[in-house]
Design an enzyme around this catalytic site. Structure first.
Site, PDB file in Angstrom:
ATOM      1  N   CYS A  12       1.036  -0.913  -0.239  1.00  0.00           N
ATOM      2  CA  CYS A  12       0.185   0.038  -0.159  1.00  0.00           C
ATOM      3  C   CYS A  12       0.865   0.897   0.024  1.00  0.00           C
ATOM      4  O   CYS A  12       2.092   1.308   0.068  1.00  0.00           O
ATOM      5  CB  CYS A  12      -0.848   0.319   1.319  1.00  0.00           C
ATOM      6  SG  CYS A  12      -1.977  -1.658   1.763  1.00  0.00           S
ATOM      7  N   GLY A  39      -0.694   0.624  -4.719  1.00  0.00           N
ATOM      8  CA  GLY A  39      -1.542   0.085  -4.723  1.00  0.00           C
ATOM      9  C   GLY A  39      -2.640   0.744  -5.300  1.00  0.00           C
ATOM     10  O   GLY A  39      -2.574   1.273  -5.617  1.00  0.00           O
ATOM     11  N   ASN A 113       0.028   0.157   5.575  1.00  0.00           N
ATOM     12  CA  ASN A 113       0.915  -0.483   4.877  1.00  0.00           C
ATOM     13  C   ASN A 113       1.556  -0.901   6.240  1.00  0.00           C
ATOM     14  O   ASN A 113       3.004  -0.528   6.294  1.00  0.00           O
ATOM     15  CB  ASN A 113       1.687   0.860   4.432  1.00  0.00           C
ATOM     16  CG  ASN A 113       3.235   0.208   2.555  1.00  0.00           C
ATOM     17  OD1 ASN A 113       4.008   0.430   2.685  1.00  0.00           O
ATOM     18  ND2 ASN A 113       2.483  -1.406   2.582  1.00  0.00           N
ATOM     19  N   GLY A 114       1.191  -2.764   5.672  1.00  0.00           N
ATOM     20  CA  GLY A 114       1.733  -3.626   6.536  1.00  0.00           C
ATOM     21  C   GLY A 114       0.894  -4.125   6.066  1.00  0.00           C
ATOM     22  O   GLY A 114       0.046  -4.689   5.898  1.00  0.00           O
ATOM     23  N   CYS A 248      12.512  -3.151   3.875  1.00  0.00           N
ATOM     24  CA  CYS A 248      12.156  -4.601   2.885  1.00  0.00           C
ATOM     25  C   CYS A 248      13.082  -4.404   1.659  1.00  0.00           C
ATOM     26  O   CYS A 248      13.537  -3.484   1.297  1.00  0.00           O
ATOM     27  CB  CYS A 248      10.896  -4.515   2.136  1.00  0.00           C
ATOM     28  SG  CYS A 248      10.268  -5.639   0.825  1.00  0.00           S
ATOM     29  N   TYR A 254      12.240  -3.579  -6.511  1.00  0.00           N
ATOM     30  CA  TYR A 254      11.561  -3.627  -7.218  1.00  0.00           C
ATOM     31  C   TYR A 254      10.208  -2.963  -6.720  1.00  0.00           C
ATOM     32  O   TYR A 254       9.281  -2.208  -8.384  1.00  0.00           O
ATOM     33  CB  TYR A 254      10.431  -4.927  -6.916  1.00  0.00           C
ATOM     34  CG  TYR A 254       9.399  -5.552  -7.637  1.00  0.00           C
ATOM     35  CD1 TYR A 254       8.766  -5.587  -9.655  1.00  0.00           C
ATOM     36  CD2 TYR A 254       8.123  -5.194  -7.636  1.00  0.00           C
ATOM     37  CE1 TYR A 254       7.432  -5.773  -9.999  1.00  0.00           C
ATOM     38  CE2 TYR A 254       6.746  -5.817  -7.800  1.00  0.00           C
ATOM     39  CZ  TYR A 254       6.719  -5.484  -9.039  1.00  0.00           C
ATOM     40  OH  TYR A 254       5.160  -5.406  -9.182  1.00  0.00           O
ATOM     41  N   ASP A 359      13.246  -8.012 -12.877  1.00  0.00           N
ATOM     42  CA  ASP A 359      13.557  -7.694 -11.825  1.00  0.00           C
ATOM     43  C   ASP A 359      13.646  -9.016 -10.735  1.00  0.00           C
ATOM     44  O   ASP A 359      14.309  -9.183  -9.239  1.00  0.00           O
ATOM     45  CB  ASP A 359      12.873  -6.174 -11.065  1.00  0.00           C
ATOM     46  CG  ASP A 359      11.080  -7.316 -11.149  1.00  0.00           C
ATOM     47  OD1 ASP A 359      10.276  -7.921 -10.176  1.00  0.00           O
ATOM     48  OD2 ASP A 359      10.500  -5.974 -12.336  1.00  0.00           O
ATOM     49  N   CYS A 395       6.546 -14.446   2.129  1.00  0.00           N
ATOM     50  CA  CYS A 395       6.416 -12.771   3.393  1.00  0.00           C
ATOM     51  C   CYS A 395       5.853 -12.628   3.782  1.00  0.00           C
ATOM     52  O   CYS A 395       4.297 -12.861   3.234  1.00  0.00           O
ATOM     53  CB  CYS A 395       6.898 -11.676   1.895  1.00  0.00           C
ATOM     54  SG  CYS A 395       6.455  -9.737   3.018  1.00  0.00           S
ATOM     55  N   CYS A 446      15.824  -5.999   5.782  1.00  0.00           N
ATOM     56  CA  CYS A 446      14.819  -7.525   5.423  1.00  0.00           C
ATOM     57  C   CYS A 446      15.362  -8.113   4.340  1.00  0.00           C
ATOM     58  O   CYS A 446      15.035  -7.438   3.084  1.00  0.00           O
ATOM     59  CB  CYS A 446      13.258  -7.307   5.289  1.00  0.00           C
ATOM     60  SG  CYS A 446      12.337  -8.910   5.967  1.00  0.00           S
ATOM     61  N   CYS A 449      12.557 -13.080   1.949  1.00  0.00           N
ATOM     62  CA  CYS A 449      12.733 -13.671   0.615  1.00  0.00           C
ATOM     63  C   CYS A 449      13.310 -14.798   0.375  1.00  0.00           C
ATOM     64  O   CYS A 449      13.563 -15.084  -0.836  1.00  0.00           O
ATOM     65  CB  CYS A 449      11.003 -12.768  -0.064  1.00  0.00           C
ATOM     66  SG  CYS A 449      11.667 -11.870  -0.596  1.00  0.00           S
TER      67      CYS A 449
HETATM   68 FE1  SF4 Z   1      10.166  -7.968   1.762  1.00  0.00          FE
HETATM   69 FE2  SF4 Z   1      11.025  -9.983   1.326  1.00  0.00          FE
HETATM   70 FE3  SF4 Z   1      11.126  -9.070   4.339  1.00  0.00          FE
HETATM   71 FE4  SF4 Z   1       8.421  -9.514   2.889  1.00  0.00          FE
HETATM   72  S1  SF4 Z   1      10.684 -10.892   3.587  1.00  0.00           S
HETATM   73  S2  SF4 Z   1       9.040  -7.435   3.591  1.00  0.00           S
HETATM   74  S3  SF4 Z   1       9.106  -9.245   0.254  1.00  0.00           S
HETATM   75  S4  SF4 Z   1      12.192  -7.980   1.456  1.00  0.00           S
END
Ligand code: SF4
Length: 480
Positions: A12, A39, A113-114, A248, A254, A359, A395, A446, A449
């Site tokens: 979002c 979004g 958002n989240g 993230c 992306y 990507d 994720c 983070c 993924c």
């Molecule tokens: Fe981003 Fe991947 Fe972490 Fe989700 S798991 S917040 S897509 S880096």
């Protein structure tokens, strides 16, 4: 806003405006328009004239939801806005944000958002206490926690709520006379502050929204921080301790617009350098042309072409009126989206050995269909290069990825994926190469993924399906 999971989809966009004496609704509208890529299912604004909050929200793009007539009814100098891709709770009117509720300190509206990873537990506790939920998204859990608090001020109620909720959240909150922003302890989703001039401020998911509004970037909302903006200026409260930053990494790969800046880095430049690194790690000998899957693959393809000295050209034309297939709510819509979205440019492909830069690959179906389309257009060889490492883990923090058994890299080796998508060769950027390109230490991200190391541990309970709350609530859209 959300709890959930099923391919990589965002997320979002949120915006907040504190600009007494000005048309905050119009400013928030422009801000949301700049964040439309985050979004595309619904949009909403809440506006305060200092005494009363008025909300307008609906399904559709920002320009479909708002027009001159509607904006003229939204009077006031304070506003928040939201553009939504649903990650927890389905795409129906009742889940559209901002969400409003009465609190001890007056009416508030929130935009989120989240994804919260403990929303189910909190919701169950609140329901056992007689609280009635009107939506099926996790953002309402935040709103209800704030609204039920006995705290003296909204800031204190927000601080209390932050001690209960866990997960990814960048939130803007509108009260009659103040704008509040808060960010989770790891800063997983982005949130920045800009200054319009004097004591007028903007808070937004990305700096591209500040640019559109002519606001200068001040700083990011820090992990675990609450920022309160009112007649006394901007005040910060460190509401919860932060362990570390964990933005993230897919914002860099992306999600975010290339003209946004994060960690002081231009996203366009970082993506271009991803292309340089990719060309070093997975060169293609004797190719005639490098082309991107537009738009997100474009900077990396430019970088690949620069580093490999292979001519850059357009290989596919994107229909700009089809929105990202990544952000379509289900597989049937995604399949339809792929066919409508890209058209091969035969004159640049026929008889040539081509390098196609994308990507990321999530399920692999879209990439496979595109490779077939390129071959059908006459390409002699198709070499696929991916500007990120294999996407192997789901994720839980606000990106609507596929379940793990749908993630192609979780099931197949790189060579098996190459075979599946029908490419002559396939190369992914390494995590080290990605980090070199971004130029920020990997511990600031983070990247769960990609490597399975989740900054916030995920309980089985939290590994919920997207529509978890709909099992408990009658699915009847309500009017905004
Ligand atoms: Fe981003 Fe991947 Fe972490 Fe989700 S798991 S917040 S897509 S880096």
């Amino acid at each position: 806003m959300n709890l959930a999971v099923p391919e990589i989809q965002e997320e979002c966009g949120v915006v907040g405006i504190y600009s007494p004496g000005e048309d905050a609704a119009r400013l928030a509208f422009f801000g949301l328009f700049a964040l439309q890529h985050r979004g595309q299912e619904s949009a909403g604004l809440a506006v305060s004239d200092g005494r009363r909050i008025v909300v307008h929200k609906d399904m559709g793009l920002v320009t479909q939801v708002f027009n001159e007539e509607i904006l003229a009814t939204l009077k006031g100098g304070l506003a928040i806005g939201h553009t939504r891709y649903s990650t927890t709770g389905s795409s129906v009117l009742r889940n559209v944000q901002p969400i409003s509720c009465e609190s001890r300190n007056g009416c508030i509206s929130i935009a989120h958002n989240g994804d919260l990873i403990n929303a189910t537990d909190i919701r169950s506790e609140l329901e056992a206490d007689g609280v009635v939920f009107e939506t099926t998204n996790d953002s309402e859990v935040i709103a209800k926690l704030i609204s039920r608090s006995d705290a003296e001020t909204i800031e204190d109620a927000v601080t209390e709520a932050m001690h209960h909720i866990s997960g990814a959240y960048s939130v803007v909150i509108l009260a009659a006379d103040k704008l509040i922003a808060m960010r989770d302890a790891y800063g997983i989703r982005p949130l920045c502050i800009g200054r319009l001039n004097g004591s007028r401020y903007v808070v937004a998911s990305e700096t591209c929204a500040l640019n559109v509004l002519g606001a200068s970037y001040v700083r990011d909302v820090e992990p675990g921080e609450i920022v309160v903006i009112n007649g006394d200026g901007l005040r910060e409260i460190q509401a919860i301790a932060t362990q570390r930053h964990a933005l993230c990494v897919f914002e860099f790969i992306y999600f975010a617009r290339p003209d946004s800046i994060m960690y002081g880095r231009s996203l366009h430049e970082a993506r271009r350098r991803m292309g340089h690194e990719l060309a070093k790690e997975h060169p293609v000998r004797n190719a005639h042309v490098v082309f991107p899957i537009p738009d997100t693959g474009t900077p990396a393809a430019i970088g690949f072409a620069e580093a490999s000295r292979i001519p850059y050209a357009e290989g596919v034309i994107k229909n700009r009126y089809i929105h990202r297939t990544f952000i379509q709510p289900d597989q049937r819509m995604r399949d339809l989206g792929v066919r409508m979205k890209l058209t091969p440019l035969k004159e640049n492909l026929a008889g040539r050995r081509v390098v196609m830069v994308e990507d990321s690959i999530v399920r692999g179906t879209t990439t496979g269909q595109t490779v077939k389309m390129i071959r059908d257009a006459g390409a002699a060889e198709v070499h696929v290069r991916i500007a990120s490492p294999p996407y192997k883990y789901p994720c839980f923090y606000g990106i609507d990825t596929a379940a793990q058994n749908e993630l192609i890299a979780a099931k197949l080796s790189v060579d098996e994926i190459r075979e599946y998508i029908g490419a002559d060769s396939l190369g992914y950027l390494s995590l080290q190469g990605l980090m070199r390109a971004i130029g920020v230490k990997k511990d600031n991200f983070c990247r769960a993924c990609l490597d399975g190391k989740y900054p916030l541990s995920i309980s089985d309970q939290a590994k919920l399906q997207k529509f978890v709350f709909e099992r408990e609530t009658k699915e009847e859209p309500v009017e905004a």
